[in-house]
Design a protein around this motif. Structure first.
Motif, mmCIF file in Angstrom:
data_model
loop_
_atom_site.group_PDB
_atom_site.id
_atom_site.type_symbol
_atom_site.label_atom_id
_atom_site.label_comp_id
_atom_site.label_asym_id
_atom_site.label_seq_id
_atom_site.Cartn_x
_atom_site.Cartn_y
_atom_site.Cartn_z
ATOM 1 N N VAL A 91 -7.608 -9.895 -13.898
ATOM 2 C CA VAL A 91 -8.724 -10.444 -13.137
ATOM 3 C C VAL A 91 -9.944 -9.566 -13.370
ATOM 4 O O VAL A 91 -9.817 -8.405 -13.765
ATOM 5 C CB VAL A 91 -8.410 -10.562 -11.631
ATOM 6 C CG1 VAL A 91 -7.333 -11.592 -11.372
ATOM 7 C CG2 VAL A 91 -8.024 -9.233 -11.043
ATOM 8 N N SER A 92 -11.109 -10.151 -13.108
ATOM 9 C CA SER A 92 -12.349 -9.426 -13.340
ATOM 10 C C SER A 92 -13.478 -10.042 -12.531
ATOM 11 O O SER A 92 -13.408 -11.223 -12.167
ATOM 12 C CB SER A 92 -12.705 -9.482 -14.830
ATOM 13 O OG SER A 92 -13.930 -8.825 -15.082
ATOM 14 N N VAL A 93 -14.513 -9.267 -12.293
ATOM 15 C CA VAL A 93 -15.725 -9.795 -11.688
ATOM 16 C C VAL A 93 -16.557 -10.536 -12.737
ATOM 17 O O VAL A 93 -17.468 -11.277 -12.404
ATOM 18 C CB VAL A 93 -16.585 -8.683 -11.045
ATOM 19 C CG1 VAL A 93 -15.870 -8.056 -9.863
ATOM 20 C CG2 VAL A 93 -17.000 -7.626 -12.057
ATOM 21 N N PHE A 94 -16.203 -10.340 -14.000
ATOM 22 C CA PHE A 94 -16.943 -10.901 -15.127
ATOM 23 C C PHE A 94 -16.098 -11.988 -15.766
ATOM 24 O O PHE A 94 -15.163 -11.725 -16.511
ATOM 25 C CB PHE A 94 -17.242 -9.769 -16.123
ATOM 26 C CG PHE A 94 -18.267 -10.065 -17.171
ATOM 27 C CD1 PHE A 94 -19.345 -10.887 -16.923
ATOM 28 C CD2 PHE A 94 -18.160 -9.480 -18.416
ATOM 29 C CE1 PHE A 94 -20.301 -11.139 -17.896
ATOM 30 C CE2 PHE A 94 -19.106 -9.717 -19.400
ATOM 31 C CZ PHE A 94 -20.175 -10.551 -19.132
ATOM 32 N N SER A 100 -20.704 -16.867 -22.958
ATOM 33 C CA SER A 100 -22.019 -17.478 -23.066
ATOM 34 C C SER A 100 -23.033 -16.545 -23.724
ATOM 35 O O SER A 100 -23.621 -16.885 -24.737
ATOM 36 C CB SER A 100 -22.517 -17.954 -21.704
ATOM 37 O OG SER A 100 -22.696 -16.861 -20.843
ATOM 38 N N ASN A 101 -23.234 -15.386 -23.158
ATOM 39 C CA ASN A 101 -24.197 -14.471 -23.784
ATOM 40 C C ASN A 101 -23.792 -13.009 -23.668
ATOM 41 O O ASN A 101 -24.481 -12.146 -24.162
ATOM 42 C CB ASN A 101 -25.598 -14.686 -23.205
ATOM 43 C CG ASN A 101 -25.691 -14.328 -21.741
ATOM 44 O OD1 ASN A 101 -24.768 -13.776 -21.162
ATOM 45 N ND2 ASN A 101 -26.812 -14.651 -21.134
ATOM 46 N N GLY A 102 -22.686 -12.754 -22.980
ATOM 47 C CA GLY A 102 -22.183 -11.390 -22.875
ATOM 48 C C GLY A 102 -22.942 -10.510 -21.905
ATOM 49 O O GLY A 102 -22.529 -9.400 -21.626
ATOM 50 N N GLN A 103 -24.053 -10.994 -21.387
ATOM 51 C CA GLN A 103 -24.846 -10.218 -20.431
ATOM 52 C C GLN A 103 -24.238 -10.350 -19.034
ATOM 53 O O GLN A 103 -23.812 -11.426 -18.638
ATOM 54 C CB GLN A 103 -26.288 -10.728 -20.402
ATOM 55 C CG GLN A 103 -27.010 -10.588 -21.726
ATOM 56 C CD GLN A 103 -27.267 -9.138 -22.090
ATOM 57 O OE1 GLN A 103 -27.507 -8.300 -21.216
ATOM 58 N NE2 GLN A 103 -27.197 -8.820 -23.367
ATOM 59 N N ARG A 104 -24.236 -9.248 -18.325
ATOM 60 C CA ARG A 104 -23.728 -9.267 -16.954
ATOM 61 C C ARG A 104 -24.872 -9.612 -15.999
ATOM 62 O O ARG A 104 -25.816 -8.848 -15.884
ATOM 63 C CB ARG A 104 -23.133 -7.921 -16.573
ATOM 64 C CG ARG A 104 -21.858 -7.620 -17.324
ATOM 65 C CD ARG A 104 -21.356 -6.217 -16.987
ATOM 66 N NE ARG A 104 -20.240 -5.904 -17.845
ATOM 67 C CZ ARG A 104 -18.975 -5.905 -17.442
ATOM 68 N NH1 ARG A 104 -18.682 -6.194 -16.196
ATOM 69 N NH2 ARG A 104 -18.010 -5.618 -18.284
ATOM 70 N N PRO A 105 -24.752 -10.745 -15.320
ATOM 71 C CA PRO A 105 -25.788 -11.098 -14.338
ATOM 72 C C PRO A 105 -25.782 -10.102 -13.172
ATOM 73 O O PRO A 105 -24.776 -9.428 -12.919
ATOM 74 C CB PRO A 105 -25.375 -12.479 -13.860
ATOM 75 C CG PRO A 105 -24.321 -12.951 -14.780
ATOM 76 C CD PRO A 105 -23.740 -11.765 -15.453
ATOM 77 N N ILE A 122 -22.715 -7.356 -11.439
ATOM 78 C CA ILE A 122 -22.898 -5.906 -11.252
ATOM 79 C C ILE A 122 -22.730 -5.557 -9.772
ATOM 80 O O ILE A 122 -22.068 -4.578 -9.425
ATOM 81 C CB ILE A 122 -24.268 -5.471 -11.796
ATOM 82 C CG1 ILE A 122 -24.292 -5.673 -13.315
ATOM 83 C CG2 ILE A 122 -24.583 -4.031 -11.417
ATOM 84 C CD1 ILE A 122 -25.663 -5.570 -13.953
ATOM 85 N N GLU A 123 -23.298 -6.383 -8.903
ATOM 86 C CA GLU A 123 -23.163 -6.157 -7.464
ATOM 87 C C GLU A 123 -21.706 -6.267 -7.018
ATOM 88 O O GLU A 123 -21.231 -5.446 -6.231
ATOM 89 C CB GLU A 123 -24.005 -7.166 -6.686
ATOM 90 C CG GLU A 123 -23.878 -7.016 -5.183
ATOM 91 C CD GLU A 123 -24.593 -8.118 -4.420
ATOM 92 O OE1 GLU A 123 -24.155 -8.395 -3.287
ATOM 93 O OE2 GLU A 123 -25.556 -8.698 -4.936
ATOM 94 N N ASP A 124 -20.991 -7.275 -7.529
ATOM 95 C CA ASP A 124 -19.571 -7.426 -7.178
ATOM 96 C C ASP A 124 -18.783 -6.181 -7.556
ATOM 97 O O ASP A 124 -17.971 -5.683 -6.765
ATOM 98 C CB ASP A 124 -18.973 -8.652 -7.864
ATOM 99 C CG ASP A 124 -19.452 -9.967 -7.271
ATOM 100 O OD1 ASP A 124 -19.996 -9.964 -6.147
ATOM 101 O OD2 ASP A 124 -19.274 -11.005 -7.938
ATOM 102 N N ALA A 125 -19.014 -5.663 -8.745
ATOM 103 C CA ALA A 125 -18.314 -4.456 -9.189
ATOM 104 C C ALA A 125 -18.666 -3.269 -8.305
ATOM 105 O O ALA A 125 -17.787 -2.475 -7.925
ATOM 106 C CB ALA A 125 -18.633 -4.167 -10.646
ATOM 107 N N GLU A 126 -19.925 -3.147 -7.950
ATOM 108 C CA GLU A 126 -20.354 -2.036 -7.097
ATOM 109 C C GLU A 126 -19.695 -2.106 -5.724
ATOM 110 O O GLU A 126 -19.246 -1.091 -5.195
ATOM 111 C CB GLU A 126 -21.879 -2.028 -6.954
ATOM 112 C CG GLU A 126 -22.596 -1.580 -8.203
ATOM 113 C CD GLU A 126 -24.114 -1.715 -8.113
ATOM 114 O OE1 GLU A 126 -24.630 -2.286 -7.119
ATOM 115 O OE2 GLU A 126 -24.786 -1.265 -9.055
ATOM 116 N N VAL A 127 -19.635 -3.309 -5.145
ATOM 117 C CA VAL A 127 -19.007 -3.471 -3.831
ATOM 118 C C VAL A 127 -17.535 -3.077 -3.910
ATOM 119 O O VAL A 127 -17.031 -2.337 -3.055
ATOM 120 C CB VAL A 127 -19.165 -4.919 -3.313
ATOM 121 C CG1 VAL A 127 -18.269 -5.181 -2.109
ATOM 122 C CG2 VAL A 127 -20.618 -5.208 -2.984
#
Length: 117
Positions: A68-71, A78-83, A87-92
């Protein structure tokens, strides 16, 4: 939980013990007679439920579903960029797990101390 960066994927089996604890340790069968231990267990249990909820809410299956992943796969493809929300989900999740681990470690130590008496 202690060293994992939730910006990366992880095997869902690694959080199963957390989910089990969150689901089953709020019953009379799991109560401690020692009120000090019971109080600390309740604090730990509350934090475990919070962390388990956040993991379930903020992650999605990736790969063959074992991880599982936040990404999500769609975002990766799609573009490999993390919206920003990824980033916020990972930080939380990193923050919640960082505060949970010391509670868990202290609880285990407290239990050992009381069992040794």
């Amino acid at each position: 939980l202690k060293e994992h960066d939730f910006g990366n994927s992880f095997n869902r089996k690694y959080v199963e013990p957390l989910y089990d604890f969150a689901e089953t340790w709020n019953s009379v069968e799991k109560e401690f007679i020692n009120m000090k231990l019971e109080k600390k267990k309740k604090e730990l249990h509350f934090q475990a439920k919070e962390l388990a909820f956040e993991i379930a809410k903020r992650t999605v299956p990736v790969g063959k579903g074992d991880f599982v992943s936040v990404f999500s796969e769609n975002m990766r493809n799609s573009n490999g960029q993390r919206p920003p929300h990824v980033i916020e989900d990972a930080e939380v999740l990193n923050e919640k797990s960082s505060s949970f681990v010391p509670l868990y470690e202290n609880f285990v130590r407290l239990c050992r101390e009381n069992i040794a008496e």
